[in-house]
Scaffold this motif. Sequence first.
Motif, PDB file in Angstrom:
ATOM      1  N   SER A   1      -8.289 -46.511  25.194  1.00  0.00           N
ATOM      2  CA  SER A   1      -7.794 -45.304  24.538  1.00  0.00           C
ATOM      3  C   SER A   1      -6.262 -45.301  24.510  1.00  0.00           C
ATOM      4  O   SER A   1      -5.605 -46.055  25.232  1.00  0.00           O
ATOM      5  CB  SER A   1      -8.306 -44.066  25.267  1.00  0.00           C
ATOM      6  N   GLU A   2      -5.724 -44.433  23.680  1.00  0.00           N
ATOM      7  CA  GLU A   2      -4.272 -44.323  23.586  1.00  0.00           C
ATOM      8  C   GLU A   2      -3.682 -43.854  24.919  1.00  0.00           C
ATOM      9  O   GLU A   2      -2.616 -44.313  25.336  1.00  0.00           O
ATOM     10  CB  GLU A   2      -3.911 -43.331  22.480  1.00  0.00           C
ATOM     11  N   ARG A   3      -4.400 -42.989  25.611  1.00  0.00           N
ATOM     12  CA  ARG A   3      -3.933 -42.480  26.917  1.00  0.00           C
ATOM     13  C   ARG A   3      -3.895 -43.611  27.958  1.00  0.00           C
ATOM     14  O   ARG A   3      -2.942 -43.719  28.737  1.00  0.00           O
ATOM     15  CB  ARG A   3      -4.862 -41.368  27.371  1.00  0.00           C
ATOM     16  N   GLU A   4      -4.918 -44.463  27.970  1.00  0.00           N
ATOM     17  CA  GLU A   4      -4.948 -45.603  28.890  1.00  0.00           C
ATOM     18  C   GLU A   4      -3.822 -46.584  28.570  1.00  0.00           C
ATOM     19  O   GLU A   4      -3.167 -47.108  29.477  1.00  0.00           O
ATOM     20  CB  GLU A   4      -6.289 -46.317  28.811  1.00  0.00           C
ATOM     21  N   MET A   5      -3.608 -46.827  27.273  1.00  0.00           N
ATOM     22  CA  MET A   5      -2.538 -47.737  26.849  1.00  0.00           C
ATOM     23  C   MET A   5      -1.187 -47.200  27.301  1.00  0.00           C
ATOM     24  O   MET A   5      -0.361 -47.951  27.846  1.00  0.00           O
ATOM     25  CB  MET A   5      -2.558 -47.896  25.327  1.00  0.00           C
ATOM     26  N   GLU A   6      -0.959 -45.910  27.115  1.00  0.00           N
ATOM     27  CA  GLU A   6       0.303 -45.301  27.530  1.00  0.00           C
ATOM     28  C   GLU A   6       0.502 -45.424  29.040  1.00  0.00           C
ATOM     29  O   GLU A   6       1.597 -45.746  29.514  1.00  0.00           O
ATOM     30  CB  GLU A   6       0.343 -43.831  27.106  1.00  0.00           C
ATOM     31  N   ALA A   7      -0.559 -45.212  29.812  1.00  0.00           N
ATOM     32  CA  ALA A   7      -0.467 -45.320  31.272  1.00  0.00           C
ATOM     33  C   ALA A   7      -0.111 -46.746  31.687  1.00  0.00           C
ATOM     34  O   ALA A   7       0.696 -46.956  32.599  1.00  0.00           O
ATOM     35  CB  ALA A   7      -1.776 -44.891  31.919  1.00  0.00           C
ATOM     36  N   LYS A   8      -0.687 -47.731  31.029  1.00  0.00           N
ATOM     37  CA  LYS A   8      -0.399 -49.129  31.346  1.00  0.00           C
ATOM     38  C   LYS A   8       1.046 -49.478  30.980  1.00  0.00           C
ATOM     39  O   LYS A   8       1.728 -50.187  31.719  1.00  0.00           O
ATOM     40  CB  LYS A   8      -1.383 -50.054  30.638  1.00  0.00           C
ATOM     41  N   LEU A   9       1.511 -48.973  29.848  1.00  0.00           N
ATOM     42  CA  LEU A   9       2.896 -49.223  29.450  1.00  0.00           C
ATOM     43  C   LEU A   9       3.880 -48.573  30.417  1.00  0.00           C
ATOM     44  O   LEU A   9       4.905 -49.169  30.754  1.00  0.00           O
ATOM     45  CB  LEU A   9       3.134 -48.712  28.026  1.00  0.00           C
ATOM     46  N   VAL A  10       3.560 -47.371  30.879  1.00  0.00           N
ATOM     47  CA  VAL A  10       4.425 -46.692  31.846  1.00  0.00           C
ATOM     48  C   VAL A  10       4.463 -47.484  33.155  1.00  0.00           C
ATOM     49  O   VAL A  10       5.529 -47.679  33.744  1.00  0.00           O
ATOM     50  CB  VAL A  10       3.946 -45.240  32.083  1.00  0.00           C
ATOM     51  N   GLU A  11       3.299 -47.947  33.609  1.00  0.00           N
ATOM     52  CA  GLU A  11       3.263 -48.738  34.849  1.00  0.00           C
ATOM     53  C   GLU A  11       4.041 -50.036  34.691  1.00  0.00           C
ATOM     54  O   GLU A  11       4.798 -50.433  35.581  1.00  0.00           O
ATOM     55  CB  GLU A  11       1.815 -49.037  35.239  1.00  0.00           C
ATOM     56  N   LEU A  12       3.876 -50.700  33.549  1.00  0.00           N
ATOM     57  CA  LEU A  12       4.597 -51.947  33.296  1.00  0.00           C
ATOM     58  C   LEU A  12       6.099 -51.697  33.292  1.00  0.00           C
ATOM     59  O   LEU A  12       6.861 -52.450  33.913  1.00  0.00           O
ATOM     60  CB  LEU A  12       4.142 -52.547  31.966  1.00  0.00           C
ATOM     61  N   ASP A  13       6.526 -50.638  32.626  1.00  0.00           N
ATOM     62  CA  ASP A  13       7.944 -50.298  32.589  1.00  0.00           C
ATOM     63  C   ASP A  13       8.481 -50.045  34.001  1.00  0.00           C
ATOM     64  O   ASP A  13       9.564 -50.509  34.357  1.00  0.00           O
ATOM     65  CB  ASP A  13       8.155 -49.061  31.711  1.00  0.00           C
ATOM     66  N   ARG A  14       7.713 -49.333  34.809  1.00  0.00           N
ATOM     67  CA  ARG A  14       8.117 -49.040  36.183  1.00  0.00           C
ATOM     68  C   ARG A  14       8.243 -50.333  36.993  1.00  0.00           C
ATOM     69  O   ARG A  14       9.214 -50.535  37.720  1.00  0.00           O
ATOM     70  CB  ARG A  14       7.101 -48.102  36.831  1.00  0.00           C
ATOM     71  N   LEU A  15       7.262 -51.234  36.858  1.00  0.00           N
ATOM     72  CA  LEU A  15       7.303 -52.500  37.604  1.00  0.00           C
ATOM     73  C   LEU A  15       8.504 -53.354  37.214  1.00  0.00           C
ATOM     74  O   LEU A  15       9.088 -54.044  38.054  1.00  0.00           O
ATOM     75  CB  LEU A  15       6.018 -53.300  37.365  1.00  0.00           C
ATOM     76  N   LEU A  16       8.858 -53.326  35.942  1.00  0.00           N
ATOM     77  CA  LEU A  16       9.939 -54.185  35.463  1.00  0.00           C
ATOM     78  C   LEU A  16      11.332 -53.575  35.639  1.00  0.00           C
ATOM     79  O   LEU A  16      12.306 -54.316  35.782  1.00  0.00           O
ATOM     80  CB  LEU A  16       9.722 -54.519  33.985  1.00  0.00           C
ATOM     81  N   ASN A  17      11.429 -52.244  35.637  1.00  0.00           N
ATOM     82  CA  ASN A  17      12.745 -51.626  35.553  1.00  0.00           C
ATOM     83  C   ASN A  17      13.140 -50.721  36.711  1.00  0.00           C
ATOM     84  O   ASN A  17      14.308 -50.351  36.806  1.00  0.00           O
ATOM     85  CB  ASN A  17      12.846 -50.818  34.247  1.00  0.00           C
ATOM     86  N   ASP A  18      12.215 -50.350  37.556  1.00  0.00           N
ATOM     87  CA  ASP A  18      12.538 -49.435  38.659  1.00  0.00           C
ATOM     88  C   ASP A  18      12.971 -50.255  39.879  1.00  0.00           C
ATOM     89  O   ASP A  18      12.162 -50.984  40.457  1.00  0.00           O
ATOM     90  CB  ASP A  18      11.330 -48.568  39.001  1.00  0.00           C
TER      91      ASP A  18
END
Length: 50
Positions: free
Chosen positions: A2-19
């Motif tokens: 779903s779009e919600r699952e995709m958004e959650a995965k993108l947020v997690e990926l962004d956090r792993l790469l940039n935080d």
Amino acid sequence: MSEREMEAKLVELDRLLNDPDVRMDPHRVWLLLQEISGSGMSAQPVATAA
């Protein structure tokens, strides 16, 4: 996925790469990229020539 699952995965990926406060987990990054791309391939990093 779903779009919600995709958004959650993108947020997690962004956090792993940039935080800077989050410890890098390469296996998780590759797994997320695999899931986002919809690929059925194994999430193994590609070796580069030296």
